[in-house]
Design a protein around this motif. Sequence first.
Motif, PDB file in Angstrom:
ATOM      1  N   HIS A  11       0.833  -1.278   0.023  1.00 30.32           N
ATOM      2  CA  HIS A  11      -0.204  -0.083  -0.042  1.00 30.32           C
ATOM      3  C   HIS A  11       0.721   1.035  -0.102  1.00 30.32           C
ATOM      4  CE1 HIS A  11      -3.456   2.673   0.411  1.00 30.32           C
ATOM      5  NE2 HIS A  11      -2.923   3.187   1.547  1.00 30.32           N
ATOM      6  N   HIS A  12       1.885   1.289   0.883  1.00 35.03           N
ATOM      7  CA  HIS A  12       2.877   2.474   0.817  1.00 35.03           C
ATOM      8  C   HIS A  12       3.605   2.598  -0.610  1.00 35.03           C
ATOM      9  CE1 HIS A  12       5.569   5.482   2.579  1.00 35.03           C
ATOM     10  NE2 HIS A  12       6.554   4.680   1.879  1.00 35.03           N
ATOM     11  N   GLN A  14       2.465   1.883  -3.369  1.00 32.69           N
ATOM     12  CA  GLN A  14       1.355   2.218  -4.452  1.00 32.69           C
ATOM     13  C   GLN A  14       1.295   3.807  -4.170  1.00 32.69           C
ATOM     14  OE1 GLN A  14      -1.782  -0.362  -3.453  1.00 32.69           O
ATOM     15  NE2 GLN A  14      -1.658  -1.350  -5.698  1.00 32.69           N
ATOM     16  N   ASP A  15       1.336   4.157  -2.847  1.00 28.68           N
ATOM     17  CA  ASP A  15       1.180   5.610  -2.537  1.00 28.68           C
ATOM     18  C   ASP A  15       2.519   6.437  -3.222  1.00 28.68           C
ATOM     19  OD1 ASP A  15      -1.099   5.452  -1.255  1.00 28.68           O
ATOM     20  OD2 ASP A  15      -0.418   5.457   0.745  1.00 28.68           O
ATOM     21  N   GLU A  16       3.514   5.850  -2.988  1.00 36.45           N
ATOM     22  CA  GLU A  16       4.908   6.367  -3.667  1.00 36.45           C
ATOM     23  C   GLU A  16       4.778   6.494  -5.002  1.00 36.45           C
ATOM     24  OE1 GLU A  16       7.751   7.437  -1.671  1.00 36.45           O
ATOM     25  OE2 GLU A  16       5.950   7.679  -0.530  1.00 36.45           O
ATOM     26  N   VAL A 139      -2.814   2.054  -9.666  1.00 38.16           N
ATOM     27  CA  VAL A 139      -3.078   1.980  -8.359  1.00 38.16           C
ATOM     28  C   VAL A 139      -4.401   1.429  -7.944  1.00 38.16           C
ATOM     29  CG1 VAL A 139      -3.110   3.191  -6.349  1.00 38.16           C
ATOM     30  CG2 VAL A 139      -1.376   3.700  -7.679  1.00 38.16           C
TER      31      VAL A 139
END
Length: 167
Positions: A11-12, A14-16, A139
Amino acid sequence: MPRQTLDREIHHLQDEVLLLGSMVEQAMLGAIDTLKRRDLEGARRVYREDEQINEKRYAIENRVLILFATQQPIAHDLRLLAAILEVITELERMGDYAKGIAKICLLMGNEPPVKPLIDIPKMGEIVVSMLHRAVGAFVAHDAETARKIPLEDDQVDALYTRVYHDL
């Protein structure tokens, strides 16, 4: 417990990827704007900021490799992590294109353009829209949207061909 760690890290990541996509989007918009306005200081800024895009790409890549080594991802996760590696490589390359546009602006200096800049900004608008939607689709795991986006590339190719022949 390890599965939760992997899910949180993915998840992190994908945020990046979203952040990197936003950085590249801003670089493209900035580069085209500097070219249109002949903003040499803005072009220098876009050129320098490419290093941040490169650093973000390598930071994401490093995190993915650490997950490979420490979390033993299963097939679905492996495919997603491999896709992240591919996406960030392409995003970084697009950042290099923005840097190239900024470099052209700097090389042109205060010389008047050979032809009014109409098609290049239009190309940029289409490309930035495609980029924004593609990163969002990636994403969101929206395969249907992702499949439609490459069909728009013909418009960009046609504009590029027109600019190439005109110049």
